[in-house]
Design a protein around this motif. Structure first.
Motif, short mmCIF file in Angstrom:
data_model
loop_
_atom_site.label_atom_id
_atom_site.label_comp_id
_atom_site.label_asym_id
_atom_site.label_seq_id
_atom_site.Cartn_x
_atom_site.Cartn_y
_atom_site.Cartn_z
N MET B 61 -69.41 41.54 -39.26
CA MET B 61 -68.43 41.10 -38.26
C MET B 61 -68.67 41.83 -36.93
O MET B 61 -68.63 41.23 -35.86
CB MET B 61 -67.03 41.40 -38.80
N TYR B 62 -68.94 43.13 -37.04
CA TYR B 62 -69.18 43.93 -35.84
C TYR B 62 -70.43 43.42 -35.11
O TYR B 62 -70.44 43.31 -33.88
CB TYR B 62 -69.38 45.39 -36.27
N ALA B 63 -71.44 43.06 -35.89
CA ALA B 63 -72.69 42.55 -35.31
C ALA B 63 -72.44 41.25 -34.56
O ALA B 63 -73.00 41.01 -33.48
CB ALA B 63 -73.74 42.34 -36.40
N TYR B 64 -71.57 40.41 -35.10
CA TYR B 64 -71.28 39.14 -34.42
C TYR B 64 -70.45 39.34 -33.15
O TYR B 64 -70.51 38.53 -32.24
CB TYR B 64 -70.62 38.14 -35.38
N ILE B 133 -63.57 35.90 -38.64
CA ILE B 133 -63.71 35.12 -37.40
C ILE B 133 -62.44 35.25 -36.55
O ILE B 133 -62.51 35.41 -35.34
CB ILE B 133 -64.02 33.64 -37.74
N ALA B 134 -61.30 35.22 -37.24
CA ALA B 134 -60.03 35.37 -36.52
C ALA B 134 -59.96 36.74 -35.83
O ALA B 134 -59.56 36.84 -34.67
CB ALA B 134 -58.86 35.21 -37.49
N ALA B 135 -60.39 37.78 -36.56
CA ALA B 135 -60.36 39.13 -35.98
C ALA B 135 -61.32 39.23 -34.79
O ALA B 135 -61.01 39.84 -33.78
CB ALA B 135 -60.72 40.16 -37.05
N LEU B 136 -62.48 38.59 -34.95
CA LEU B 136 -63.49 38.62 -33.88
C LEU B 136 -62.98 37.96 -32.61
O LEU B 136 -63.23 38.43 -31.50
CB LEU B 136 -64.72 37.85 -34.35
#
Lengths: 98, 167
Positions: B61-64, B133-136
């Protein structure tokens, strides 16, 4: 529920076929490893510089002139005015605004 | 090779296929590969700098999160070089090398707007969850779900129209 849409996933499968080549993978791995080593190379100089800073800071604090502690919100400074006919001494008081 | 080196090699192997697919939706293959490398390098720097907190989310997630920024920067720089980035034109140029279905889908995704496009691009990586995705995107999961639904319907409509137009 955190469930993905299977129909959409099936549509997007079309876009997932391309995989990196072995050559690309090796290139990226080499680049990331170089980046991690690059950081390590600067670690010791950074630590040494930090240590010198701490020592100099401590020495400066040790040698700093010690006077009366100013009161909480004001401090004063006496100015001897040279070349003055009256030889007056002025006291300036500053008020610190929090 | 240290344990850390082996771990990073594994991270690259695990993350790069998804990242490549992510960038390839909007960029030609060579630029997409460059952007994958840029993302991975920034990831290393940020993790080693202590910015990554495993308690907040996964490394994927961090990478995205980084990849989104790299994609937006890449789009801006590509725009500077080519002056105009027309998704249709880019998609048409790829037509020879790729399947028709893939080209049409990329063209349709390029036409999606805002959050709908963001959500679809992130869903290209099968391993990202809706919660991630929501967090991102810093929106509630319900918002992601509604955008997924709308984006899917829009994509289906666009693909139907294209097929009808070609007949």
């Amino acid at each position: 529920m955190d469930k993905r849409d299977p129909e959409l996933d099936q549509m997007l499968d079309t876009l997932r076929g391309d995989r990196p080549t072995e050559k690309e993978l090796r290139g990226w791995q080499a680049a990331t490893l170089a980046a991690t080593r690059g950081n390590r190379r600067y670690l010791w100089p950074a630590l040494a510089a930090g240590l010198i800073g701490v020592v100099l800071g401590a020495a400066g604090a040790w040698n700093a002139p010690r006077g009366e502690e100013p009161c909480l919100n004001t401090y004063s400074q006496k100015l001897a005015v040279e070349n003055s006919e009256s030889d007056a001494t002025f006291e300036l008081t500053y008020v610190k605004l929090d | 090779m240290t344990k850390s080196d082996i771990a990073w090699s594994q991270v690259v192997r695990e993350l790069s296929p998804g990242l490549l697919s992510y960038f390839q939706v909007v960029f030609p293959r060579e630029i997409a590969a460059d952007l994958v490398q840029e993302t991975l390098l920034r990831l290393v720097m940020k993790v080693r700098g202590g910015s990554f907190q495993p308690t907040v989310g996964s490394l994927r997630m961090y990478a995205y999160g980084i990849a989104r920024l790299v994609r937006l920067e890449g789009r801006r720089s590509e725009g500077r070089v080519l002056h105009v980035v027309d998704p249709d034109q880019v998609a048409d140029e790829r037509a020879g090398a790729e399947g028709d279905q893939k080209r049409l889908l990329r063209r349709a995704i390029a036409r999606l707007k805002g959050l709908e496009q963001e959500v679809i691009l992130l869903l290209v990586d099968r391993d990202l969850t809706l919660a991630e995705i929501a967090a991102l995107l810093d929106v509630p999961v319900g918002t992601v779900k509604s955008h997924v639904h709308r984006a899917k319907e829009n994509l289906k409509d666009m693909l139907r129209e294209t097929h009808a137009g070609e007949r």
